[in-house]
Design a protein around this motif. Structure first.
Motif, mmCIF file in Angstrom:
data_model
loop_
_atom_site.group_PDB
_atom_site.id
_atom_site.type_symbol
_atom_site.label_atom_id
_atom_site.label_comp_id
_atom_site.label_asym_id
_atom_site.label_seq_id
_atom_site.Cartn_x
_atom_site.Cartn_y
_atom_site.Cartn_z
ATOM 1 N N TYR A 368 0.847 -1.204 0.000
ATOM 2 C CA TYR A 368 0.000 0.000 0.000
ATOM 3 C C TYR A 368 0.880 1.250 0.000
ATOM 4 O O TYR A 368 1.699 1.446 0.896
ATOM 5 C CB TYR A 368 -0.883 -0.033 1.237
ATOM 6 C CG TYR A 368 -2.110 0.831 1.200
ATOM 7 C CD1 TYR A 368 -3.017 0.757 0.164
ATOM 8 C CD2 TYR A 368 -2.377 1.715 2.244
ATOM 9 C CE1 TYR A 368 -4.171 1.533 0.162
ATOM 10 C CE2 TYR A 368 -3.527 2.492 2.262
ATOM 11 C CZ TYR A 368 -4.421 2.398 1.212
ATOM 12 O OH TYR A 368 -5.559 3.168 1.221
ATOM 13 N N ARG A 370 1.692 5.537 -1.729
ATOM 14 C CA ARG A 370 1.325 6.753 -2.447
ATOM 15 C C ARG A 370 2.234 6.922 -3.661
ATOM 16 O O ARG A 370 3.417 6.577 -3.602
ATOM 17 C CB ARG A 370 1.433 7.979 -1.535
ATOM 18 C CG ARG A 370 0.439 7.987 -0.384
ATOM 19 C CD ARG A 370 0.556 9.285 0.413
ATOM 20 N NE ARG A 370 -0.502 9.409 1.403
ATOM 21 C CZ ARG A 370 -0.414 9.003 2.656
ATOM 22 N NH1 ARG A 370 0.711 8.450 3.074
ATOM 23 N NH2 ARG A 370 -1.420 9.158 3.485
ATOM 24 N N LYS A 382 -3.413 10.842 -1.805
ATOM 25 C CA LYS A 382 -4.217 9.638 -1.707
ATOM 26 C C LYS A 382 -3.403 8.411 -2.103
ATOM 27 O O LYS A 382 -2.612 8.468 -3.039
ATOM 28 C CB LYS A 382 -5.460 9.748 -2.583
ATOM 29 C CG LYS A 382 -6.464 10.780 -2.086
ATOM 30 C CD LYS A 382 -7.734 10.737 -2.913
ATOM 31 C CE LYS A 382 -8.764 11.714 -2.364
ATOM 32 N NZ LYS A 382 -10.033 11.674 -3.152
ATOM 33 N N PRO A 383 -3.608 7.286 -1.431
ATOM 34 C CA PRO A 383 -2.907 6.058 -1.806
ATOM 35 C C PRO A 383 -3.321 5.575 -3.197
ATOM 36 O O PRO A 383 -4.435 5.850 -3.663
ATOM 37 C CB PRO A 383 -3.344 5.055 -0.734
ATOM 38 C CG PRO A 383 -3.851 5.881 0.397
ATOM 39 C CD PRO A 383 -4.423 7.110 -0.219
ATOM 40 N N ARG A 385 -4.784 3.141 -5.854
ATOM 41 C CA ARG A 385 -5.779 2.075 -5.824
ATOM 42 C C ARG A 385 -5.272 0.905 -6.648
ATOM 43 O O ARG A 385 -5.168 0.965 -7.869
ATOM 44 C CB ARG A 385 -7.108 2.558 -6.396
ATOM 45 C CG ARG A 385 -7.792 3.643 -5.589
ATOM 46 C CD ARG A 385 -8.160 3.219 -4.194
ATOM 47 N NE ARG A 385 -9.173 2.164 -4.156
ATOM 48 C CZ ARG A 385 -9.650 1.643 -3.040
ATOM 49 N NH1 ARG A 385 -9.219 2.072 -1.844
ATOM 50 N NH2 ARG A 385 -10.558 0.691 -3.068
ATOM 51 N N ASP A 386 -4.890 -0.157 -5.989
ATOM 52 C CA ASP A 386 -4.412 -1.353 -6.678
ATOM 53 C C ASP A 386 -4.881 -2.577 -5.904
ATOM 54 O O ASP A 386 -5.807 -2.498 -5.088
ATOM 55 C CB ASP A 386 -2.887 -1.324 -6.870
ATOM 56 C CG ASP A 386 -2.117 -1.271 -5.551
ATOM 57 O OD1 ASP A 386 -2.739 -1.476 -4.473
ATOM 58 O OD2 ASP A 386 -0.898 -1.037 -5.570
ATOM 59 N N SER A 388 -3.803 -4.054 -3.435
ATOM 60 C CA SER A 388 -3.643 -4.001 -1.978
ATOM 61 C C SER A 388 -4.714 -3.173 -1.277
ATOM 62 O O SER A 388 -4.840 -3.232 -0.054
ATOM 63 C CB SER A 388 -2.259 -3.428 -1.634
ATOM 64 O OG SER A 388 -2.171 -2.062 -2.029
ATOM 65 N N SER A 389 -5.492 -2.419 -2.036
ATOM 66 C CA SER A 389 -6.379 -1.420 -1.434
ATOM 67 C C SER A 389 -7.485 -2.036 -0.579
ATOM 68 O O SER A 389 -7.782 -1.553 0.517
ATOM 69 C CB SER A 389 -6.995 -0.550 -2.534
ATOM 70 O OG SER A 389 -5.985 0.116 -3.271
ATOM 71 N N HIS A 390 -8.127 -3.090 -1.063
ATOM 72 C CA HIS A 390 -9.272 -3.649 -0.339
ATOM 73 C C HIS A 390 -8.850 -4.243 1.007
ATOM 74 O O HIS A 390 -9.532 -4.060 2.017
ATOM 75 C CB HIS A 390 -9.958 -4.710 -1.199
ATOM 76 C CG HIS A 390 -10.577 -4.142 -2.444
ATOM 77 N ND1 HIS A 390 -11.755 -3.438 -2.440
ATOM 78 C CD2 HIS A 390 -10.145 -4.161 -3.736
ATOM 79 C CE1 HIS A 390 -12.044 -3.048 -3.674
ATOM 80 N NE2 HIS A 390 -11.078 -3.478 -4.477
ATOM 81 N N CYS A 392 -6.283 -3.339 2.777
ATOM 82 C CA CYS A 392 -5.917 -2.230 3.667
ATOM 83 C C CYS A 392 -7.145 -1.453 4.124
ATOM 84 O O CYS A 392 -7.163 -0.918 5.239
ATOM 85 C CB CYS A 392 -4.909 -1.320 2.969
ATOM 86 S SG CYS A 392 -3.292 -2.090 2.739
ATOM 87 N N ASP A 393 -8.179 -1.378 3.281
ATOM 88 C CA ASP A 393 -9.430 -0.760 3.710
ATOM 89 C C ASP A 393 -10.046 -1.563 4.855
ATOM 90 O O ASP A 393 -10.491 -0.998 5.862
ATOM 91 C CB ASP A 393 -10.413 -0.683 2.536
ATOM 92 C CG ASP A 393 -10.032 0.388 1.527
ATOM 93 O OD1 ASP A 393 -9.177 1.240 1.864
ATOM 94 O OD2 ASP A 393 -10.569 0.369 0.406
#
Length: 425
Positions: A368, A370, A382-383, A385-386, A388-390, A392-393
């Protein structure tokens, strides 16, 4: 017969020789010029000479024939050549010892050429460049009948390779040795030389090759340093389910993309992340069934605010649908992204991750990041979106939920002592 080989290991090499004797499998993440090639060659010679089985076979495998010959062949001849009766085959890069044992140098360029061998021990050099097929389909079966050992040595080259996967597995398996040697800690190379190398190589490559940094090539990593510290503190390990504690879940629900579920327990100030699940393009009933199929005693289930959005097709919210399926969600309030990231940063040092079950989550937290803006000479707010995003969310939602959950505490004394007198009997 007394055989003396002119080899005096450095203190760290001597320590590793002892550790390798205790472990069948080892993953050594050691900086350049640590001396890992000589260490492994000497260990193979020792194992070969002391093996009492018939015709022992050992293999040292590199990414290419040229590289393994250049790095290891001269060392093998130098040290094994001191043993009377030893012969060498230059064409096959083979060393035959007087007890019938053999050490052969091989290339991993064409794994199929290695099929069919048996092995008492193997070592894979520059493992980060190895084709996973070589280990999973060829070498691991080759060790089975003689219960041979396997050592993997390299420096990191990111997380998308088998060396990283094996290291993460070793962290959580007591039968495996996971060891990292950073140049800043070993004092093998003097600081002046390290500074010169850093100036020439650049910070990213230097961290990878001398500081053994898995995320050196991920600029702008948000949680990478924290995960690295957790790894050093052995908080990425084997974390078993404790039946005495409730299991809570944190969800990131996707519609047309990934849905993630984190399973965690609370013990005092520790957050034990025992399990993880992700899947794509499945309906809510699928994920509810996944949760129900696990033999856990559940506490709370947390999901973000959008769980209460009414779906056009059914006229119901996903919270209502989940309730009908048997899961009562607690909906988290909508929180500013940066506040959520800060909350997770504060929480992560208290977390313990199961190295196998939670590996995808650990990988995502490392990744995750930037994006760096070359024009503005700064990282974006903002980071990226790839993939890894879900995960980390979901981890952010877990952090938000923690303050709402009670910790397990030692029960207070329930019965007063009333037979005590200040003056005694």
């Amino acid at each position: 017969m007394h055989i003396e080989i002119p080899y005096t290991p450095r203190p760290l090499q001597a320590m590793l020789h002892n550790e390798l004797d205790k472990h069948r499998f080892a993953v050594l993440n050691c900086h350049r010029r640590f001396g890992k090639s000589i260490l492994i060659i000497m260990h193979l010679i020792k194992k070969a000479l002391t093996n009492e089985k018939k015709n022992p076979r050992y293999y040292l495998i590199g990414p290419t024939f040229v590289s393994i010959k250049r790095v290891c062949w001269d060392y093998l001849k130098q040290y094994a050549g001191c043993i009377p009766g030893t012969t060498f085959n230059e064409t096959e890069l083979r060393c035959d010892l007087p007890n019938g044992a053999r050490i052969t140098l091989l290339s991993s360029e064409d794994p199929d050429k290695i099929r069919g061998i048996y092995a008492d021990g193997v070592c894979i050099d520059e493992c980060s460049q190895m084709n996973p097929v070589l280990w999973n389909e060829i070498l691991r079966p080759a060790l089975s009948d003689r219960k041979g050992f396997a050592y993997f040595i390299s420096t990191p080259q990111g997380m998308s390779n088998i060396f990283y996967d094996l290291y993460q597995h070793a962290l959580g398996d007591p039968q495996w040795l996971a060891y990292t040697a950073k140049a800043s800690q070993t004092n093998i190379i003097d600081q002046e030389e390290l500074d010169a190398a850093k100036a020439q190589m650049g910070d990213t490559k230097y961290k990878q090759e001398f500081e053994c940094d898995w995320i050196a090539n991920i600029e702008g990593s948000i949680y990478g340093d924290i995960i690295k510290k957790l790894e050093e503190d052995k908080q990425i390990t084997r974390v078993s389910y404790d039946p005495a504690l409730e299991v809570h879940t944190a969800w990131d629900l996707g519609l047309d993309d990934l849905t993630v579920i984190i399973f965690f327990q609370l013990l005092g100030n520790q957050i034990l992340i025992i399990d993880y699940y992700e899947n794509n393009r499945e309906g809510l009933p699928h994920y509810v069934q996944v949760v129900k199929n696990k033999d856990y005693v559940y506490g709370e289930h947390y999901a973000p605010w959008d769980l209460e959005i009414t779906e056009f097709s059914s006229g119901k919210t996903r919270k209502e649908v989940a309730y009908q399926l048997g899961i009562r969600f607690r909906v988290l309030p909508k929180l500013n992204l940066e506040e959520g990231i800060h909350s997770l940063k504060m929480l992560l040092p208290k977390c313990w991750f199961d190295a196998d079950q939670a590996k995808p989550l650990v990988d995502a937290l490392r990744q995750y990041h930037r994006k760096y803006n070359e024009k503005m000479k700064m990282f974006g707010t903002k980071p990226v979106r790839d993939w890894s995003s879900h995960a980390c969310d979901a981890a952010r939602y877990m952090a938000m939920s923690i303050t709402d959950l009670p910790r397990k505490k030692i029960a207070a004394q329930q019965t007063a002592v009333n037979d005590y007198t200040i003056h005694g009997d």
